[in-house]
Enzyme design. Structure first.
Site, short mmCIF file in Angstrom:
data_model
loop_
_atom_site.label_atom_id
_atom_site.label_comp_id
_atom_site.label_asym_id
_atom_site.label_seq_id
_atom_site.Cartn_x
_atom_site.Cartn_y
_atom_site.Cartn_z
N GLY A 10 -2.47 -7.66 -3.53
CA GLY A 10 -2.39 -8.96 -2.89
C GLY A 10 -3.52 -9.86 -3.36
CG PHE A 11 -5.26 -14.38 -2.32
CD1 PHE A 11 -5.91 -14.80 -3.48
CD2 PHE A 11 -5.60 -14.98 -1.10
CE1 PHE A 11 -6.89 -15.79 -3.43
CE2 PHE A 11 -6.56 -15.97 -1.05
CZ PHE A 11 -7.22 -16.37 -2.20
CG LEU A 61 -1.00 7.00 2.47
CD1 LEU A 61 0.04 6.65 1.41
CD2 LEU A 61 -1.76 5.74 2.88
CB SER A 75 -0.58 -7.68 6.75
OG SER A 75 0.19 -8.57 7.55
CE LYS A 91 8.31 1.02 10.38
NZ LYS A 91 9.39 1.68 9.63
CG ASN A 99 1.10 5.92 9.20
OD1 ASN A 99 1.26 6.60 10.20
ND2 ASN A 99 2.10 5.47 8.45
CE1 TYR A 145 -0.73 -11.85 9.27
CE2 TYR A 145 -1.55 -13.80 10.38
CZ TYR A 145 -1.69 -12.84 9.41
OH TYR A 145 -2.79 -12.86 8.57
CB THR A 175 -9.36 -16.93 2.30
OG1 THR A 175 -10.18 -16.60 3.44
CG2 THR A 175 -10.13 -16.60 1.04
P1 NAD Z 1 -1.10 -11.00 0.32
O1 NAD Z 1 0.29 -11.10 0.82
O2 NAD Z 1 -1.44 -11.67 -0.95
O3 NAD Z 1 -1.54 -9.48 0.21
C1 NAD Z 1 -1.10 -8.50 1.09
C2 NAD Z 1 -0.72 -7.27 0.28
O4 NAD Z 1 -0.28 -6.22 1.16
C3 NAD Z 1 0.44 -7.51 -0.70
O5 NAD Z 1 0.11 -7.05 -1.98
C4 NAD Z 1 1.61 -6.74 -0.08
O6 NAD Z 1 2.54 -6.31 -1.04
C5 NAD Z 1 0.86 -5.59 0.59
N1 NAD Z 1 1.61 -4.97 1.69
C6 NAD Z 1 2.20 -5.56 2.76
N2 NAD Z 1 2.79 -4.66 3.54
C7 NAD Z 1 2.59 -3.44 2.98
C8 NAD Z 1 2.94 -2.11 3.32
N3 NAD Z 1 3.67 -1.84 4.41
N4 NAD Z 1 2.55 -1.10 2.52
C9 NAD Z 1 1.82 -1.34 1.40
N5 NAD Z 1 1.44 -2.61 1.02
C10 NAD Z 1 1.83 -3.63 1.80
O7 NAD Z 1 -2.04 -11.55 1.50
P2 NAD Z 1 -3.62 -11.83 1.50
O8 NAD Z 1 -3.83 -13.27 1.65
O9 NAD Z 1 -4.27 -11.11 0.36
O10 NAD Z 1 -4.04 -11.12 2.87
C11 NAD Z 1 -4.61 -9.83 2.90
C12 NAD Z 1 -4.97 -9.44 4.32
O11 NAD Z 1 -5.89 -10.38 4.88
C13 NAD Z 1 -3.77 -9.42 5.27
O12 NAD Z 1 -3.91 -8.34 6.16
C14 NAD Z 1 -3.88 -10.73 6.01
O13 NAD Z 1 -3.30 -10.63 7.30
C15 NAD Z 1 -5.38 -10.92 6.08
N6 NAD Z 1 -5.73 -12.34 6.20
C16 NAD Z 1 -5.67 -13.18 5.12
C17 NAD Z 1 -5.99 -14.51 5.25
C18 NAD Z 1 -5.99 -15.47 4.08
O14 NAD Z 1 -6.31 -16.66 4.26
N7 NAD Z 1 -5.69 -15.04 2.87
C19 NAD Z 1 -6.35 -15.03 6.52
C20 NAD Z 1 -6.36 -14.15 7.60
C21 NAD Z 1 -6.07 -12.81 7.43
#
Ligand code: NAD
Ligand code: UDP
Length: 313
Positions: A10-11, A61, A75, A91, A99, A145, A175
């Site tokens: 993810g990001f 896992l 997520s 989930k 898990n 969420y 972010t």
């Molecule tokens: P993103 O969607 O780019 O990255 C999330 C990653 O989790 C993805 O690669 C996705 O494929 C993976 N993923 C989701 N469900 C999964 C599962 N069941 N099993 C395995 N992999 C799974 O989002 P992000 O912006 O990188 O956010 C990362 C985390 O930070 C998240 O938990 C998000 O809630 C939290 N967050 C992000 C922000 C933000 O501004 N970017 C703000 C608040 C919270």
């Protein structure tokens, strides 16, 4: 150390991987690519200290070998993403958190839960300190969420208090930076993509709602410092530079002067928080952390990254 990151493609997970690899650690990423992108980690494919397991963390896992740290970043995170994947979002932030906490106990690893400013809902206190309990609609269009993240926080604290899990909890505020999915609907990448393509910038409502934008490299340093601290209660991580969405649209247009885009006002989605700004006193005090990259500097970096990839103007 050997470190597991859920959501590594993810990001945020990809930047966290880069930071921890630069410190000499070994990274085991786990991702099911529901919202992640292979290109985010393509540059790590030949790095012998990085490996990726393609797996859904809501399934059981087992990981061979030791795990010293476990960052639970998996997520969907954009409103468009979590509304599209409502059940999967519930989930991963319930069964998935469970898990990974069990795995952390088995491996005796330290565990960090990536929670969110969405736990504050549409806040009636501004800026939001960690002591604020929030104002969340439990059945609304963000509930899959918000409420799941609130469950994850409760779960993390219960494992800490009752089972002795060594846990950390962060609440991340908006972010931005390179590697965001250009089509995931989040505001900064959407406005940049629209401006680079001479399309109207879609401001929802009158654009008077506020957000506080943190540049990604600042944020992942805060995440890492939290993991290495000794603090178990939630810590807000974000940039307290609060701005209206209209101002953010104007900043982006100013930074892309060749763009012919105009602002177009669209209907406000339901349950969209009217204000959001972190109180980061706790992060300053406990971690000695604060963001360093200002809004215009960060937006410029992001525009420079996307202009050759997305731009037509
Ligand atoms: P993103 O969607 O780019 O990255 C999330 C990653 O989790 C993805 O690669 C996705 O494929 C993976 N993923 C989701 N469900 C999964 C599962 N069941 N099993 C395995 N992999 C799974 O989002 P992000 O912006 O990188 O956010 C990362 C985390 O930070 C998240 O938990 C998000 O809630 C939290 N967050 C992000 C922000 C933000 O501004 N970017 C703000 C608040 C919270
Ligand atoms: N927003 C907007 N136009 C867009 C996308 C988002 O005006 O094309 C607004 C949205 O209504 C919200 C803010 O920008 O008030 C931030 O939205 P985002 O989806 O990035 O994340 P949120 O903070 O709402 O989770």
């Amino acid at each position: 150390m050997r470190i597991l990151i859920s959501g590594a493609a993810g990001f945020l997970g990809s930047y966290l991987s880069d930071l921890l690899l630069s410190q000499g650690h070994e990274i085991v990423g786990v991702d099911n690519f529901i919202t992640g992108r292979r290109e985010n980690i393509a540059h790590l494919s030949s790095n012998s200290k990085f490996s990726l397991i393609e797996r859904d963390v809501t399934d059981s896992l087992e990981i061979d070998g030791p795990i010293d740290r476990l960052y639970h970043m998996a997520s969907p995170a954009s409103p468009k993403g979590y509304v599209k994947h409502q059940v999967a979002t519930l989930k991963v932030n319930s069964q998935g958190t469970w898990n990974l906490l069990e795995l952390a106990l088995r491996k005796k690893s330290r565990f960090l839960m990536a929670s969110t400013s969405e736990c504050y809902g549409d806040p009636q206190v501004n800026p939001q300190p960690e002591s604020y309990w929030g104002n969340v609609n439990s059945i609304g269009m963000r509930s899959m969420y918000d409420e799941a993240k609130r469950f994850s926080e409760a779960c993390t604290m219960a494992y800490h208090r009752e089972r002795g899990a060594d846990t950390r909890l962060i609440r991340i505020f908006n972010t931005y930076g390179p590697r965001m999915d250009p089509y995931d609907g989040r505001v900064v990448i959407t406005f940049i993509r629209q401006a680079l393509n001479n399309e109207p910038l879609t401001v929802f409502g009158q654009g008077q709602q506020t957000r506080s934008l943190c540049y990604v490299t600042d944020l992942v340093q805060g995440i890492n410092l939290t993991m290495e601290s000794n603090f178990h209660e939630p810590i807000n991580l974000g940039n307290p530079d609060e701005a209206t969405i209209l101002q953010i649209a104007k900043d982006i247009l100013e930074l892309i002067p060749q763009s012919k885009s105009q602002i177009e006002y669209k209907e406000m989605p339901p349950d969209d928080p009217t204000r959001r700004c972190p109180d980061i006193s706790r992060a300053r005090q406990i971690l000695g952390w604060q963001p360093r990259i200002g809004r215009k500097e960060g937006l410029k970096k992001m525009i420079d990254f996307y202009a050759p990839r997305l731009g037509h103007c």
